[in-house]
Design a protein around this motif. Structure first.
Motif, mmCIF file in Angstrom:
data_model
loop_
_atom_site.group_PDB
_atom_site.id
_atom_site.type_symbol
_atom_site.label_atom_id
_atom_site.label_comp_id
_atom_site.label_asym_id
_atom_site.label_seq_id
_atom_site.Cartn_x
_atom_site.Cartn_y
_atom_site.Cartn_z
ATOM 1 N N SER A 19 41.560 38.140 45.738
ATOM 2 C CA SER A 19 41.406 37.963 44.496
ATOM 3 C C SER A 19 42.909 38.069 43.841
ATOM 4 N N SER A 75 35.847 40.836 27.306
ATOM 5 C CA SER A 75 36.128 39.768 26.640
ATOM 6 C C SER A 75 35.030 39.698 25.285
ATOM 7 N N ARG A 79 38.434 36.179 20.574
ATOM 8 C CA ARG A 79 39.254 37.451 20.839
ATOM 9 C C ARG A 79 40.829 36.833 20.515
ATOM 10 N N ASP A 142 35.615 31.022 36.875
ATOM 11 C CA ASP A 142 36.133 32.599 37.178
ATOM 12 C C ASP A 142 35.534 32.854 38.600
ATOM 13 N N ASN A 216 44.696 37.232 29.441
ATOM 14 C CA ASN A 216 44.278 38.452 30.071
ATOM 15 C C ASN A 216 43.787 38.772 31.451
HETATM 16 C C1 SAM Z 1 39.975 40.714 31.189
HETATM 17 S S1 SAM Z 1 39.015 39.132 31.872
HETATM 18 C C2 SAM Z 1 39.681 37.835 30.649
HETATM 19 C C3 SAM Z 1 38.468 36.822 29.866
HETATM 20 C C4 SAM Z 1 38.979 35.990 29.101
HETATM 21 N N1 SAM Z 1 40.072 35.172 29.524
HETATM 22 C C5 SAM Z 1 39.438 36.722 27.675
HETATM 23 O O1 SAM Z 1 40.791 36.832 27.596
HETATM 24 O O2 SAM Z 1 38.789 37.338 26.991
HETATM 25 C C6 SAM Z 1 39.694 38.654 33.373
HETATM 26 C C7 SAM Z 1 39.073 37.555 33.933
HETATM 27 O O3 SAM Z 1 39.704 37.372 35.222
HETATM 28 C C8 SAM Z 1 38.777 36.969 36.194
HETATM 29 N N2 SAM Z 1 39.707 37.009 37.538
HETATM 30 C C9 SAM Z 1 40.294 38.052 38.006
HETATM 31 N N3 SAM Z 1 40.767 37.459 39.352
HETATM 32 C C10 SAM Z 1 40.551 36.305 39.423
HETATM 33 C C11 SAM Z 1 41.053 35.204 40.389
HETATM 34 N N4 SAM Z 1 41.778 35.650 41.296
HETATM 35 N N5 SAM Z 1 40.523 33.930 40.094
HETATM 36 C C12 SAM Z 1 39.541 33.831 39.055
HETATM 37 N N6 SAM Z 1 39.319 34.773 38.084
HETATM 38 C C13 SAM Z 1 39.760 35.778 38.271
HETATM 39 C C14 SAM Z 1 37.925 38.350 36.294
HETATM 40 O O4 SAM Z 1 36.740 38.131 36.802
HETATM 41 C C15 SAM Z 1 37.735 38.412 34.625
HETATM 42 O O5 SAM Z 1 36.508 37.756 34.295
#
Ligand code: SAM
Length: 464
Positions: A19, A75, A79, A142, A216
């Motif tokens: 991941s 999130s 935001r 995601d 993020n």
């Molecule tokens: C902190 S949240 C950010 C949500 C939104 N983009 C925001 O800024 O409010 C990070 C997200 O990235 C996703 N994520 C982490 N690694 C990932 C990957 N390799 N591929 C896709 N999504 C990923 C996580 O599951 C999580 O839902």
């Protein structure tokens, strides 16, 4: 090393490979709890057997069950609201002018958590009168299947919609008990898909995209992987498209293909036009961070001429920590402390190198980002310093010294209004007891609570 610890380290390595998410050494015990539950649920005799079975691919579907334990899904709707304001005011009118003939717009929210960001994008597009007769679609993706399930339900918690302006909350959400349901007219404009951003090749349904939000997410990946993910995402961007990243993230040094565009209170990235000699140089509207590029950065694999020169000019003080090759390897916290002591002893180059290693091993270490900011401040790279302090505060908002440093860096670089907001937050966090010192940087004379409050008050007075 015990079998359990070895199995946990191996599991962390497998998770990062699958991941990109780095599980810092300090979070291994938390990972152990989650993995223990998963071992029981999958009928494995213990953690070691579970990790072996996962590594050997003998647990089909297990990644989908395990990853929700390690993803950080913080999130909420609207935001970083300025991104949506500038999207509507600056980016959309320009895109509509260019893609007018097709009347088709595709927007991607990469790393969309429980759907808060795609919903906000859909509201922003629905509120644009010029798009009324357009075929537009927002794709949320995601890696976390559980989060995607919540996103598809269209239901949001009270906390997730707390920042939605009341008229928009009224127009686009219906109350369902303690939850809020997104209106069907917007849900028809949304699709959610499981996409792993580290997959190669990266493919996303409906690409190419006119607008991509990748906010993020990169902050949890190591720099090498950030570069690869950005390259993949850039390939999914339409030639005139724009990319937004989180306010604490920067693509500086991560991509030559993308050029920052200053939107006033935030920025986005656009593809550069390729030339016969590679990529065109930045236009005059580059970010201050890019303007400071010649100054080098502590993330350089080889020291910049400036840093080399600085370290050669400074004579190390006799009490600077000496390398101790025979000692066992230091933990992350100790290495940040060593870097702080090196900086306190004026060994800027060595402090930067130590910090590079720490951030390579744990990109989410907030004190390391504070120290990185101090190094950038020392090197007169104010915009880089601001980005580092913001990264630290994204990861640990309670670090009042980081916020004070951010406020001071903002004020020095002419952002008096934003500095004021940060000074106020320093004072309020000190008053309500949330504030925490950056203990790892004790070697550096950062202001304590009283001094920070005094400096924040002076900062506010000087603005008025
Ligand atoms: C902190 S949240 C950010 C949500 C939104 N983009 C925001 O800024 O409010 C990070 C997200 O990235 C996703 N994520 C982490 N690694 C990932 C990957 N390799 N591929 C896709 N999504 C990923 C996580 O599951 C999580 O839902």
């Amino acid at each position: 090393m015990t079998d359990r610890l070895a199995a946990l380290s191996e599991l962390a390595r497998l998770i990062e490979t699958a991941s990109g998410i780095v599980v810092p050494a300090g979070h291994l015990s938390f990972l152990g709890d989650a993995a223990g539950q998963r071992a029981a649920a999958t009928g494995c005799s213990d953690l070691v057997a579970y990790v072996q079975a996962l590594a050997a691919g003998r647990l089909p579907g297990e990644w989908a069950a395990l990853l929700p334990h390690v993803t950080i899904k913080e999130s909420y709707c609207f935001r970083t609201p300025q991104h949506f304001v500038r999207l509507a005011e600056v980016v959309l009118p320009r895109l509509l002018g260019r893609t007018g003939a097709s009347r088709r717009l595709r927007v991607w929210s990469a790393g969309c958590a429980r759907g808060e960001e795609p919903a906000t994008l859909a509201i922003t597009l629905a509120e644009a009168p010029a798009l009324a007769a357009w075929d537009w679609l927002v794709i949320g993706t995601d890696i976390d299947q559980h989060a995607l399930g919540v996103a598809r339900s269209g239901l949001f918690s009270g906390r997730a919609v707390a920042q939605v302006p009341p008229p928009l909350l009224e127009r686009y959400f219906a109350r369902r008990g303690s939850a809020f349901e997104l209106t069907p007219s917007l849900r028809r404009r949304l699709e959610h898909h499981a996409v792993n951003l580290v997959a190669e090749p990266l493919y996303v349904p409906h690409q190419p995209f006119d607008v991509i939000f990748l906010r993020n997410v990169l902050i949890y990946f190591r720099a090498e992987l950030q570069r690869r993910v950005v390259a993949g995402v850039t390939r999914a961007l339409a030639p005139d498209g724009v990319l937004f990243v989180g306010p604490s993230e920067t693509l500086w040094q991560l991509s030559e293909e993308l050029e920052p565009e200053d939107l006033g209170d935030c920025f986005c990235y656009r593809k550069r036009k390729p030339t016969a000699h590679g990529y065109a140089p930045s236009s005059t509207r580059t970010l201050p961070a890019v303007r400071g590029a010649q100054a080098g950065t502590i993330r350089h694999a080889t020291p910049s001429p400036e840093r080399r020169e600085a370290s050669e000019r400074r004579r190390p003080l006799p009490d600077a920590p000496a390398p101790a090759p025979s000692q066992p390897p230091l933990g992350t916290r100790e290495r940040v402390e060593v870097a702080a002591r090196l900086l306190a002893a004026n060994q800027v180059e060595a402090a930067g190198a130590t910090l590079d290693e720490v951030l390579r091993d744990d990109p989410t270490n907030a004190p390391a980002h504070v120290l990185e900011g101090l190094l950038h401040d020392l090197g007169r790279r104010p915009e880089r310093a601001i980005a580092s302090y913001r990264a630290a505060l994204y990861l640990a908002p309670e670090l009042f010294q980081a916020r004070l440093l951010l406020a001071q860096a903002l004020r020095r670089s002419g952002n008096a209004q934003r500095a004021t907001g940060e000074y106020r937050q320093v004072l309020s966090s000190l008053a309500d007891g949330r504030a925490r010192e950056v203990e790892e940087l004790a070697a550096i004379p950062l202001p304590d609570r009283d001094a920070a409050a005094e400096q924040a008050r002076r900062g506010l007075q000087s603005h008025h």
